[in-house]
Design a protein around this motif. Sequence first.
Motif, PDB file in Angstrom:
ATOM      1  N   PRO A  88       0.810  -1.220   0.000  1.00  0.00           N
ATOM      2  CA  PRO A  88       0.000   0.000   0.000  1.00  0.00           C
ATOM      3  C   PRO A  88       0.841   1.267   0.000  1.00  0.00           C
TER       4      PRO A  88
ATOM      5  N   PHE B  33       4.538   3.238  -0.754  1.00  0.00           N
ATOM      6  CA  PHE B  33       5.881   3.219  -1.297  1.00  0.00           C
ATOM      7  C   PHE B  33       6.918   3.373  -0.201  1.00  0.00           C
TER       8      PHE B  33
ATOM      9  N   ARG C 276       4.063   5.215 -16.918  1.00  0.00           N
ATOM     10  CA  ARG C 276       3.458   5.654 -15.654  1.00  0.00           C
ATOM     11  C   ARG C 276       2.850   4.471 -14.888  1.00  0.00           C
TER      12      ARG C 276
ATOM     13  N   GLN D  75       5.643   2.898 -13.136  1.00  0.00           N
ATOM     14  CA  GLN D  75       6.028   3.757 -12.018  1.00  0.00           C
ATOM     15  C   GLN D  75       5.112   3.515 -10.823  1.00  0.00           C
ATOM     16  N   ARG D  76       3.825   3.273 -11.119  1.00  0.00           N
ATOM     17  CA  ARG D  76       2.870   3.020 -10.062  1.00  0.00           C
ATOM     18  C   ARG D  76       3.129   1.674  -9.391  1.00  0.00           C
TER      19      ARG D  76
ATOM     20  N   VAL E 208      10.489   3.131  -9.291  1.00  0.00           N
ATOM     21  CA  VAL E 208      10.272   4.463  -8.726  1.00  0.00           C
ATOM     22  C   VAL E 208      10.039   5.487  -9.832  1.00  0.00           C
TER      23      VAL E 208
ATOM     24  N   ASP F 203      -4.279  10.450  -7.952  1.00  0.00           N
ATOM     25  CA  ASP F 203      -2.964   9.823  -8.163  1.00  0.00           C
ATOM     26  C   ASP F 203      -2.633   9.556  -9.627  1.00  0.00           C
ATOM     27  N   CYS F 204      -3.255  10.306 -10.531  1.00  0.00           N
ATOM     28  CA  CYS F 204      -2.933  10.125 -11.953  1.00  0.00           C
ATOM     29  C   CYS F 204      -1.605  10.819 -12.261  1.00  0.00           C
ATOM     30  N   PRO F 205      -1.043  10.588 -13.430  1.00  0.00           N
ATOM     31  CA  PRO F 205       0.246  11.217 -13.748  1.00  0.00           C
ATOM     32  C   PRO F 205       0.179  12.746 -13.691  1.00  0.00           C
TER      33      PRO F 205
ATOM     34  N   GLY G 252       7.762  13.073 -11.076  1.00  0.00           N
ATOM     35  CA  GLY G 252       7.480  12.626  -9.718  1.00  0.00           C
ATOM     36  C   GLY G 252       6.508  11.462  -9.662  1.00  0.00           C
ATOM     37  N   ARG G 253       6.576  10.775  -8.503  1.00  0.00           N
ATOM     38  CA  ARG G 253       5.672   9.663  -8.247  1.00  0.00           C
ATOM     39  C   ARG G 253       4.507  10.214  -7.434  1.00  0.00           C
TER      40      ARG G 253
ATOM     41  N   GLU H  74       1.675   9.727  -5.181  1.00  0.00           N
ATOM     42  CA  GLU H  74       1.363   8.636  -4.258  1.00  0.00           C
ATOM     43  C   GLU H  74       0.877   9.159  -2.926  1.00  0.00           C
ATOM     44  N   GLU H  75      -0.152   8.572  -2.399  1.00  0.00           N
ATOM     45  CA  GLU H  75      -0.611   8.803  -1.031  1.00  0.00           C
ATOM     46  C   GLU H  75      -0.542  10.248  -0.579  1.00  0.00           C
TER      47      GLU H  75
ATOM     48  N   ARG I 262       6.142  12.756  -4.988  1.00  0.00           N
ATOM     49  CA  ARG I 262       7.481  12.461  -4.524  1.00  0.00           C
ATOM     50  C   ARG I 262       8.473  12.645  -5.672  1.00  0.00           C
TER      51      ARG I 262
END
Lengths: 446, 446, 446
Positions: free
Chosen positions: B200, B202, B346, B349-350, B354, C40-42, C80-81, C83-84, C88
């Motif tokens: 869940p 990263f 992408r 990446q998800r 990373v 959380d999309c690109p 960037g990633r 996420e949550e 990042r």
Amino acid sequence: MLTREDNEFITRTGPGTPMGDLWRRFWVPALLSTELPDPDCPPVRIKLLNEDLVAFRDTTGKVGLFAANCPHRGASLFFGRNEEEGLRCVYHGWKFDVTGACVDMPNEPPESNFKHKIHHTAYPCLERAGIIWTYMGPRLSTGSGNDLPAFPELEWTQVPEGQYVVGKFLVNSNYLQALEGDIDNSHVPFAHGLLTDPGPSFIERVRGAGRLRQQQQVRSTPGLNTNLLFAQDITPRSVVTETDYGVMMGWRRDADPENYYWRINHWMLPSHVMLASPPGSNMTCNSRVPMDDENSWHFRVSWNSSRPLSDEELNFIKNSGLNYPELEPGTFRPKANKDNDYLIDREWQRSGSVTGIKGTTQQDRAVTESMGAIYDRTKEHLGTSDTVIIAMRRKLMKVARELAEGREPYAATHSEVYRRRGVDMLLKRNASWEEGARELITVGSK
Amino acid sequence: MLTREDNEFITRTGPGTPMGDLWRRFWVPALLSTELPDPDCPPVRIKLLNEDLVAFRDTTGKVGLFAANCPHRGASLFFGRNEEEGLRCVYHGWKFDVTGACVDMPNEPPESNFKHKIHHTAYPCLERAGIIWTYMGPRLSTGSGNDLPAFPELEWTQVPEGQYVVGKFLVNSNYLQALEGDIDNSHVPFAHGLLTDPGPSFIERVRGAGRLRQQQQVRSTPGLNTNLLFAQDITPRSVVTETDYGVMMGWRRDADPENYYWRINHWMLPSHVMLASPPGSNMTCNSRVPMDDENSWHFRVSWNSSRPLSDEELNFIKNSGLNYPELEPGTFRPKANKDNDYLIDREWQRSGSVTGIKGTTQQDRAVTESMGAIYDRTKEHLGTSDTVIIAMRRKLMKVARELAEGREPYAATHSEVYRRRGVDMLLKRNASWEEGARELITVGSK
Amino acid sequence: MLTREDNEFITRTGPGTPMGDLWRRFWVPALLSTELPDPDCPPVRIKLLNEDLVAFRDTTGKVGLFAANCPHRGASLFFGRNEEEGLRCVYHGWKFDVTGACVDMPNEPPESNFKHKIHHTAYPCLERAGIIWTYMGPRLSTGSGNDLPAFPELEWTQVPEGQYVVGKFLVNSNYLQALEGDIDNSHVPFAHGLLTDPGPSFIERVRGAGRLRQQQQVRSTPGLNTNLLFAQDITPRSVVTETDYGVMMGWRRDADPENYYWRINHWMLPSHVMLASPPGSNMTCNSRVPMDDENSWHFRVSWNSSRPLSDEELNFIKNSGLNYPELEPGTFRPKANKDNDYLIDREWQRSGSVTGIKGTTQQDRAVTESMGAIYDRTKEHLGTSDTVIIAMRRKLMKVARELAEGREPYAATHSEVYRRRGVDMLLKRNASWEEGARELITVGSK
């Protein structure tokens, strides 16, 4: 070598520059007549002397050449509607005739209509030899009715249709380095050289009489083996004479113990070069015009003084790839260009061609454009072979400086000085080249 | 953070700049030997330190590296004819040997020939490890016969053919930000990280020991589980020592209660980075060279000190896409580049990577090039993880300032200081890293 | 005509410019909500007011809009990633929430972690009418909890989903010349004109009542034949009133001996234009936002105050090519653009369309972009038809100058002034246009 200041002075031709002012004293080739094929045809964009322009042909066939942007709110007149003796801006409908007069201002009510106050920048045009010429300078105070300079009497602009052919090509460099190539006979055995029989050493072959020839057969005066004369003396001496029209230059080669072989060219202000050709043969003139400071237009003319060009001749000039370059469709940019290294064939360069590049104008552009968009003349090292280059630059800067001091260039208003031809000939070693050539180089004297 | 002035100072390498002067004190990689595969092969263009150059290999195999434009009238020597121990300009036939001496001036008559006065800008070249190196600086006043600095004794330039492999790639950014990435071990778990099991969070996964690994298996000293060591401590401490050759840096991770895991790298003037590798394993060096201020060349070397690289190893390095990038045909530009966002995936990446970008050098270029062509260091915020960055910049600017004051850089004339290797190792927590590593990092001591 | 100084003043919107400061007092359309379709999309890149930005939507759907480069060492956050609840950076793992707070700094050891000191540049965002809006200016000192200006109560941002539709397009020119086109009713018969029956003279046809019509049917108040009213008076008089929100402008045409036909538009700071529409019909607003000084974004909104748009209406707006342009896939650049002369059809220009260009926005871009990237207003010649242009520029410069002196723009903090509609109507010739239109132009009064 030029100083940085002189190099700027001689290469910049935008509005308000001294060299730009000089250029604006002469009729210059602007575009081909065929670019505006019919009355009321679509306008075309053209850039000259760093100015963005739009050309159009009106209902009666007259050509207009306008500053590109509408004087009202600046939309480009390229998108204009060409209709009934004028070009109408599609933004608010203002319409201009070829003189730049605003002949309609339909979006303004009658009480505030000010069309009589609007005169758009429009340069007068003439059509000669398949070219639309323009004059972008100030009007003359002649006292007479005509306030434009007389049209230069270049021979190829005086002969009937059918006796000339004109090509137009884009060169990705400043006009001056292209012009310097035109007056430079010294580069011919190299940039345009072929090696007829393979051997161990290029330079031995070059120096072996008869082993080098030009890619394009040099036309010779009957009785002269020009290729041989070229090949047996690759270090021609050059002499120059300053003239009313620019510079006359002679390239002298040893022919035999009694004679010199002379090739006599003319550079005519601002940038026409009449190349040496045998009397009676087809002749060539290169005319260069600045597009902007980093690009220029090349108008290349072939003509015959006395007879129409044959279909065979026209086909060779236009389609062989050796004279006119093949163009990218819809443009004046050659297919072989700096982005593809002029399609150089390194194997052919090794075995048969000095450059490995096909076609005279491609070879010229390879050396000219690769100097950089504006060649930095502070870094060059000139020799006696560059005598003509030095003389041309001096004259060009002198005339521009005189203009800046208020003296108008003589050639701009004396059209008859342009009646000159290039020529090649044998002359006794002790004869004067200028005396010997006088009759042959004068149009109309023969 | 740098001031605007320091950022200019450290990034500009054109002729006459202080940092450009410093670069011109060192032998630098110029191009691959394979770019000039045969005697008398076609010349190639190359840009180094903001100078346009042309390289060629003469009849006996010697390499010449010239200022691009002919000293006569400026045509590019790229179009030159490579023949019999010299490169001949195709404009007027001037010919130069690899030293820049003008050995033929065929368009000038004997009485005015001045070839002995013409010496073209030519930079001396050496070939080592599949690379043509050049020295673009002033000649030394050594008193001895050799007026060039000694060649740096980087290990990979001393091993026999077969034990090394070299790639060259174009990076669309200033050299410095690329170099900063090379010395930065702190970015490895992120920019080069993979997530081994989906979960869940990263960051939980990153911090869960063993769950993160590098995309490319890190080579380990036998007995060390490097991936585990990397993963269980993603906040390595860094220490630096200024050296004669540049900066030695140690990255320290907790291994177990008694030991630290150390990775020791070297940055060597002007821009070689020796990466940590276990003794005996294949090693890696990145060398960066400015092309212009907004682009740089990346030479990436893998080598083994004691044995030839196997076909399997060579194939992985060259063709897996994880080490060397796939290139656009006929260029050194990677296919995955800033214009296509490095082909970022992408979804990957998800779920697993990373970055979502494939390949170490692609990941590095994504972060490096996206800083902008010349990164504005007035806006950065450095932490303790950037200790090595700060030390490298300080040393680089210090040496450049000393040179500006007349003190030559020590490393440029002391080739033996380059005999260093990167290494990884376990050391007792109370041991000195410099003492503990001394023998392993010294080439020849083992 | 503007002075060179004023033209610079009014067109430049980068950080620190007076006009840039003014723009940064208003909520501006930044991108379409659909560009960030899911949590959380690109991330996406966007440039606004000369600033490079990255937008993302976090796990709970909130939108973040960041300066593009990570505050640590400058890698682009575009890679960037997401996420949550944060983005990042993939270089060293720093993570930021939508407010710009650094919520994780995993590469720094606990003892040196300084994430609480890092606050990245993040512009607050709101979503209204399918658009993500942002406020790029200083926080207000309101004393209350909210330190952001109130959102402007433009009618189309207040109606329920289904009642509006929004398009976004790239314009290759400065925002101001695009905005000037929006408020200019005088160009409609020309740039958007069709000729209904062919005849010998364009201008006769234009002036022949009923012979000219717009390419796109003008929506009319029931009982008004707008096309006829437009065509029978192509020289509308314009009047302007400066308002709290900008300028209200009336375009007056002769309708019959007793009545004028009025079209009333509003320009609202900084660049919303409410176009005249009959009460109850679908309405149109153009909003322009500077991308950089040479390009701008065009947000084009259609809406109905009281009912959802039908599928047929939506289909026409989005897919007919007459309202929204067809775009190059994956971009906001229209397929018909300046590089292909907007796919002009010169034959159609001759026979049926004033421009020969299809679609309202294409016609607008042809005239607007062809002025040059930043139109040089020192060369224009304005007439009475340009009254509204002059009034808009004056107000814009006045408000910017007041801000430079410390007076905040009234409209930025008084959201209710945006409750205005455009309208068309007949009024007795002796009636006041402002009185006559008062009720119809006020949102909520009906």
